[in-house]
Each structure stands twice: as structure tokens, then as C-alpha cells.
Design a protein around this motif. Structure first.
Motif, PDB file in Angstrom:
ATOM      1  N   UNK A   1      42.338  81.886  69.211  1.00  0.00           N
ATOM      2  CA  UNK A   1      42.834  83.206  68.819  1.00  0.00           C
ATOM      3  C   UNK A   1      41.633  83.992  68.304  1.00  0.00           C
ATOM      4  N   UNK A   2      41.478  85.209  68.822  1.00  0.00           N
ATOM      5  CA  UNK A   2      40.371  86.067  68.392  1.00  0.00           C
ATOM      6  C   UNK A   2      40.895  87.092  67.400  1.00  0.00           C
ATOM      7  N   UNK A   3      40.146  87.273  66.323  1.00  0.00           N
ATOM      8  CA  UNK A   3      40.516  88.244  65.294  1.00  0.00           C
ATOM      9  C   UNK A   3      39.398  89.269  65.142  1.00  0.00           C
ATOM     10  N   UNK A   4      39.789  90.494  64.886  1.00  0.00           N
ATOM     11  CA  UNK A   4      38.844  91.558  64.554  1.00  0.00           C
ATOM     12  C   UNK A   4      39.250  92.107  63.196  1.00  0.00           C
ATOM     13  N   UNK A   5      38.337  92.026  62.247  1.00  0.00           N
ATOM     14  CA  UNK A   5      38.627  92.416  60.858  1.00  0.00           C
ATOM     15  C   UNK A   5      39.830  91.653  60.321  1.00  0.00           C
ATOM     16  N   UNK A   6      39.954  90.398  60.711  1.00  0.00           N
ATOM     17  CA  UNK A   6      41.028  89.538  60.223  1.00  0.00           C
ATOM     18  C   UNK A   6      42.351  89.695  60.918  1.00  0.00           C
ATOM     19  N   UNK A   7      42.442  90.541  61.911  1.00  0.00           N
ATOM     20  CA  UNK A   7      43.699  90.809  62.620  1.00  0.00           C
ATOM     21  C   UNK A   7      43.668  90.153  64.005  1.00  0.00           C
ATOM     22  N   UNK A   8      44.661  89.336  64.353  1.00  0.00           N
ATOM     23  CA  UNK A   8      44.687  88.715  65.686  1.00  0.00           C
ATOM     24  C   UNK A   8      44.849  89.776  66.772  1.00  0.00           C
ATOM     25  N   UNK A   9      43.936  89.772  67.739  1.00  0.00           N
ATOM     26  CA  UNK A   9      43.973  90.784  68.795  1.00  0.00           C
ATOM     27  C   UNK A   9      43.886  90.178  70.196  1.00  0.00           C
ATOM     28  N   UNK A  10      43.588  88.888  70.288  1.00  0.00           N
ATOM     29  CA  UNK A  10      43.440  88.260  71.599  1.00  0.00           C
ATOM     30  C   UNK A  10      43.674  86.764  71.472  1.00  0.00           C
ATOM     31  N   UNK A  11      44.013  86.142  72.594  1.00  0.00           N
ATOM     32  CA  UNK A  11      44.198  84.691  72.602  1.00  0.00           C
ATOM     33  C   UNK A  11      43.823  84.150  73.973  1.00  0.00           C
ATOM     34  N   UNK A  12      43.609  82.848  74.019  1.00  0.00           N
ATOM     35  CA  UNK A  12      43.388  82.150  75.287  1.00  0.00           C
ATOM     36  C   UNK A  12      43.930  80.737  75.145  1.00  0.00           C
ATOM     37  N   UNK A  13      44.835  80.362  76.049  1.00  0.00           N
ATOM     38  CA  UNK A  13      45.399  79.019  76.059  1.00  0.00           C
ATOM     39  C   UNK A  13      44.783  78.218  77.197  1.00  0.00           C
ATOM     40  N   UNK A  14      44.485  76.964  76.922  1.00  0.00           N
ATOM     41  CA  UNK A  14      43.903  76.070  77.924  1.00  0.00           C
ATOM     42  C   UNK A  14      44.614  74.732  77.862  1.00  0.00           C
ATOM     43  N   UNK A  15      45.066  74.257  79.023  1.00  0.00           N
ATOM     44  CA  UNK A  15      45.803  72.998  79.087  1.00  0.00           C
ATOM     45  C   UNK A  15      45.039  71.984  79.931  1.00  0.00           C
ATOM     46  N   UNK A  16      44.892  70.762  79.429  1.00  0.00           N
ATOM     47  CA  UNK A  16      44.372  69.703  80.303  1.00  0.00           C
ATOM     48  C   UNK A  16      45.375  69.440  81.415  1.00  0.00           C
ATOM     49  N   UNK A  17      44.865  69.123  82.595  1.00  0.00           N
ATOM     50  CA  UNK A  17      45.724  69.018  83.772  1.00  0.00           C
ATOM     51  C   UNK A  17      46.507  67.705  83.774  1.00  0.00           C
ATOM     52  N   UNK A  18      47.726  67.771  83.226  1.00  0.00           N
ATOM     53  CA  UNK A  18      48.569  66.589  83.130  1.00  0.00           C
ATOM     54  C   UNK A  18      48.977  66.059  84.506  1.00  0.00           C
ATOM     55  N   UNK A  19      48.827  66.876  85.554  1.00  0.00           N
ATOM     56  CA  UNK A  19      49.144  66.387  86.896  1.00  0.00           C
ATOM     57  C   UNK A  19      48.295  65.175  87.281  1.00  0.00           C
ATOM     58  N   UNK A  20      47.139  65.073  86.663  1.00  0.00           N
ATOM     59  CA  UNK A  20      46.270  63.930  86.963  1.00  0.00           C
ATOM     60  C   UNK A  20      46.953  62.612  86.639  1.00  0.00           C
ATOM     61  N   UNK A  21      47.618  62.542  85.488  1.00  0.00           N
ATOM     62  CA  UNK A  21      48.292  61.295  85.108  1.00  0.00           C
ATOM     63  C   UNK A  21      49.663  61.196  85.757  1.00  0.00           C
ATOM     64  N   UNK A  22      50.330  62.331  85.978  1.00  0.00           N
ATOM     65  CA  UNK A  22      51.634  62.281  86.641  1.00  0.00           C
ATOM     66  C   UNK A  22      51.507  61.695  88.047  1.00  0.00           C
ATOM     67  N   UNK A  23      50.403  61.993  88.709  1.00  0.00           N
ATOM     68  CA  UNK A  23      50.177  61.412  90.022  1.00  0.00           C
ATOM     69  C   UNK A  23      50.029  59.903  89.954  1.00  0.00           C
ATOM     70  N   UNK A  24      49.380  59.420  88.906  1.00  0.00           N
ATOM     71  CA  UNK A  24      49.171  57.966  88.778  1.00  0.00           C
ATOM     72  C   UNK A  24      50.465  57.232  88.484  1.00  0.00           C
ATOM     73  N   UNK A  25      51.373  57.864  87.726  1.00  0.00           N
ATOM     74  CA  UNK A  25      52.627  57.186  87.384  1.00  0.00           C
ATOM     75  C   UNK A  25      53.760  57.599  88.320  1.00  0.00           C
ATOM     76  N   UNK A  26      53.424  58.369  89.358  1.00  0.00           N
ATOM     77  CA  UNK A  26      54.388  58.817  90.360  1.00  0.00           C
ATOM     78  C   UNK A  26      55.539  59.604  89.742  1.00  0.00           C
ATOM     79  N   UNK A  27      55.239  60.352  88.674  1.00  0.00           N
ATOM     80  CA  UNK A  27      56.249  61.187  88.041  1.00  0.00           C
ATOM     81  C   UNK A  27      57.363  60.417  87.363  1.00  0.00           C
ATOM     82  N   UNK A  28      57.115  59.150  87.027  1.00  0.00           N
ATOM     83  CA  UNK A  28      58.164  58.309  86.433  1.00  0.00           C
ATOM     84  C   UNK A  28      57.702  57.778  85.080  1.00  0.00           C
ATOM     85  N   UNK A  29      58.574  57.936  84.075  1.00  0.00           N
ATOM     86  CA  UNK A  29      58.247  57.448  82.736  1.00  0.00           C
ATOM     87  C   UNK A  29      58.536  55.960  82.577  1.00  0.00           C
ATOM     88  N   UNK A  30      59.450  55.426  83.391  1.00  0.00           N
ATOM     89  CA  UNK A  30      59.810  54.022  83.280  1.00  0.00           C
ATOM     90  C   UNK A  30      59.284  53.237  84.471  1.00  0.00           C
TER      91      UNK A  30
END
Length: 386
Positions: A263-292
Motif C-alpha cells: 500500500x502506497x501512502x502520500x502524506x500518510x494517506x493511502x492512495x495506491x496499492x498492488x497485490x501479488x499472488x504466488x501462483x498456486x496453480x503450480x501445486x494444484x497441478x502436482x496434486x491434480x486439484x485434489x485435497x485428498x
């Protein structure tokens, strides 16, 4: 409803129907090279009106196509009532319905499914249709028309190339292009970007801070306020509701790492943000989309430390009052630079992906070009008058 060649289109409802709808989609996805199986439980929630707060302002009908008793395709038809209030020049507006979750065995099935979705929308006084949008504009908009040679990243759709011809053969025309950009984050940014970042670092008014995961619900509301302001003039914009933010923040919290979300602040006020996610598809492919039986364990370990994961930036925003200003690009590059350093230093990441980005979002396209990124995927949203 029965169409030519004895194709029956069944409207689907209830828990069993939604289960069949999701399982059919998973079966179609498994045929597409480089697809990544998603968690069935997550897919079920997205189409469940009792679970997904999207249905607090939307109505939908799911359909399955059958030939000789065999399921051969699926589609959703839906109306987002918040989208109906958006000015039509922004892509949505009065009379705009949508289709999504489109899968078909062949072109004949595709035509039958699209006809069924159109009839449902027409019966509810819709005069035009956009799609595929599955199901909120914030979930998986667009049909993948370029980039099938690599697996999709987290929360991005993946479709066979021939779907485009089938949709266009039913009278649809492209109305908007969505792009994703990839970059090698192990390489230094161009000298110009480095100078912009250093200039921002020397500006005492600017603070670039990590999100505080201990206050994640509060932080999510800050992001919502900036997002709804920053994106409000964009094509296809539909405001995120507080209920949707609460739902999304709960879902996303396991993949939130503070060092990757700013979160970016200017004079202490939030004015911008950036979200970044690690690519969980990498592990979903290994487990074939199955938790069990043990998929949950692999997933939990990976979530704690996604070493080597690709990184996707799905959302960023700067308050409209700063748009087209030097400060806006400065804040963006400062957040990108900090996230890049943390992704490589703390998670050993090598590749990043930015998007989706609207083809005519000049500010974001300029940022992508300045970073020397390359377009790696293209999605199209189609339109048709009813």
C-alpha cells in the motif's frame, strides 16, 4: 428445451445439478493441453448462490447440453444488476446480460448452448449479451485466444483455441481485448525505471508499506476503497461490494504474503496499492486439484513458503485524482520494484505476470512497456445484440 440433432438443453439447479455442472467443466478442462485442475470445492462455491456474494446482486441460470443422454456441454446465463447501472459506454449498462462457463463438444452443441443462454436473457428483457464472463467480471472474464502453450496462472482462464470460431459463428463479435504480460524478474529494470524509483525513495512524502496481515480485514477495505475509485471509469467496471471483499479477503488470506503486497501512502494517506499472488496453480497441478488423501498437506506446505513460485499481479490501483500524474507512475514503479526484490530474494522467484490489462488502458500498458514486458496471453470478450 430440444434443438437440432436431438440436443437437449437442461436448466440446472440444486446441489446435485451444480456438482454435475462443475464436474463437467473439470472434465472438459482436463482435455486442454497445459490446463491446471482447480479445487472442486472452490469451483462449487463460485456457482452456489448461498456461498458466493456475487449472487447478492446477480441472478443466473446454469445449463447442461445432452445428446443421447450424454452431457456434451455447459453454459451459464446471468444478469449482474450492478452492471445494469453502469453507463453503456463503459461496456455494461441497461439491457446487458452475460454468458459464461462455456464448454462444448462441437459447434452444433455450442450453438445450442448459446441459443439457450440468449433465450433466457431475452426473456428477462436483456437486449445484448457479453461473454464469456465466468461469472463476475472480477473472476474469469474473456476467452483465451492466444497463449495456450503455457499453463495459466492463478485465477486465469484456459480454453481451447477453437472455441473462438464457434462463438463467432453464432453471431458474436469481439468487443474488448484483455492482455497479460510476463517478465523475467531476475533482470534489472531499465535505467529510466531505476531513476524513477530512486527519485520516489528520496521523496519524504511517500511511504511504501507492506500490508499488515494481522489487520487483513481492515487492509482489504483500504484496497477496496482505492480499487473502486481507481477503476471506476474502466470498461467493464462493476463495483466490488463490501460482502464480496469480505468473501474474497477470507479466500485470499492463505496466499497473502506481506512482503508481496503493498500500500502506497502520500502524506500518510493511502492512495495506491498492488497485490501479488504466488501462483498456486503450480501445486494444484502436482496434486491434480485434489485435497485428498494428501493433497491438502502438499498445499499447506507450499502456501507457507512458495519457493520458486511464479508471481502474478492481478490488481493494482491509484486514486483517480492522481491519474496521468508523474506521482502515479512513480508509486507504481516503486511498488513493483519492492515486490520484485522481495519475490526474488525471499521466494527465489524468477518470473512475474501482470494482468489482465485492458488493451486501451494506456497507463497500465505504458507501465508494462516501460518494464520491457512481453504479452504472453490474450483474452477476448464478445458481444451480440439480442
Amino acid at each position: 428445451m430440444v434443438t437440432g440433432e436431438q440436443i437437449m438443453i437442461d436448466p440446472i439447479s440444486g446441489k446435485r445439478g451444480r456438482g454435475e455442472f462443475v464436474d463437467l467443466g473439470r472434465a472438459f478442462a482436463a482435455r486442454v493441453p497445459n490446463s491446471v485442475p482447480q479445487l472442486r470445492s472452490e469451483l462449487l462455491e463460485l456457482v452456489n448462490p448461498d456461498k458466493n456474494p456475487f449472487f447478492g446482486h446477480a441472478e443466473a441460470q446454469l445449463f447442461i447440453a445432452r445428446r443421447g443422454g450424454q452431457a456434451v456441454g455447459r453454459i451459464s446465463a446471468h444478469i449482474d444488476h450492478l452492471a445494469l447501472a453502469i453507463p453503456q459506454e463503459q461496456g455494461m449498462g441497461p439491457g446487458t446480460g452475460m454468458f459464461g462457463y462455456f464448454d462444448a463438444e462441437d459447434e452444433t452443441v455450442a450453438r445450442a448452448l448459446l441459443s439457450a443462454a440468449e433465450a433466457w436473457l431475452r426473456a428477462r428483457d436483456m437486449t445484448r449479451v457479453l461473454g464469456p464472463i465466468s461469472m463476475s467480471i472480477w473472476e474469469e472474464p474473456g476467452l483465451l485466444v492466444r497463449g495456450q502453450e503455457q499453463p495459466p496462472t492463478i485465477m486465469m482462464g484456459h480454453h481451447p483455441a477453437h472455441y473462438r470460431a464457434w462463438i463467432e459463428a453464432s453471431g458474436y463479435a469481439p468487443t474488448k481485448q484483455l492482455l497479460t504480460y510476463e517478465l523475467d524478474i531476475t533482470k534489472d529494470f531499465p535505467p529510466l525505471i531505476q531513476r524513477i524509483v530512486r527519485s520516489g525513495q528520496n521523496n519524504s512524502r511517500i511511504t511504501i508499506r507492506y500490508v499488515d496481515k494481522q489487520r487483513w480485514n481492515d487492509e482489504a477495505q483500504i484496497v477496496l476503497a482505492i480499487l473502486n475509485d481507481a477503476w471506476s471509469d474502466n470498461w467493464g467496471f462493476v463495483p466490488f461490494t463490501h460482502e464480496e471483499v469480505a468473501y474474497a479477503s477470507k479466500k485470499l488470506k492463505p496466499i497473502i504474503h506481506e512482503q508481496l503486497n503493498m500500500i502506497a501512502e502520500v502524506d500518510g494517506r493511502p492512495v495506491a496499492f498492488m497485490l501479488t499472488f504466488p501462483d498456486v496453480n503450480r501445486v494444484l497441478g502436482r496434486i491434480n486439484g485434489k485435497l485428498l488423501p494428501l493433497g491438502w498437506l502438499h498445499l499447506l506446505r507450499w502456501l507457507r513458503k512458495p519457493t520458486g513460485a511464479d508471481m502474478r499481479v492481478p490488481l493494482m490501483g491509484v486514486l483517480k485524482e492522481l491519474h496521468n500524474s508523474r506521482l502515479a507512475s512513480q508509486l507504481a514503479f516503486m511498488m513493483i520494484d519492492r515486490i520484485k526484490q522481495n519475490a526474488t530474494d525471499k521466494f527465489a522467484s524468477k518470473r512475474g505476470e501482470i494482468g489482465w490489462i485492458l488493451e486501451d488502458n494506456q497507463g497500465m500498458v505504458a507501465i508494462a512497456d516501460a518494464l520491457k514486458t512481453e504479452v504472453n496471453r490474450e483474452y477476448l470478450i464478445f458481444k451480440k445484440s439480442l
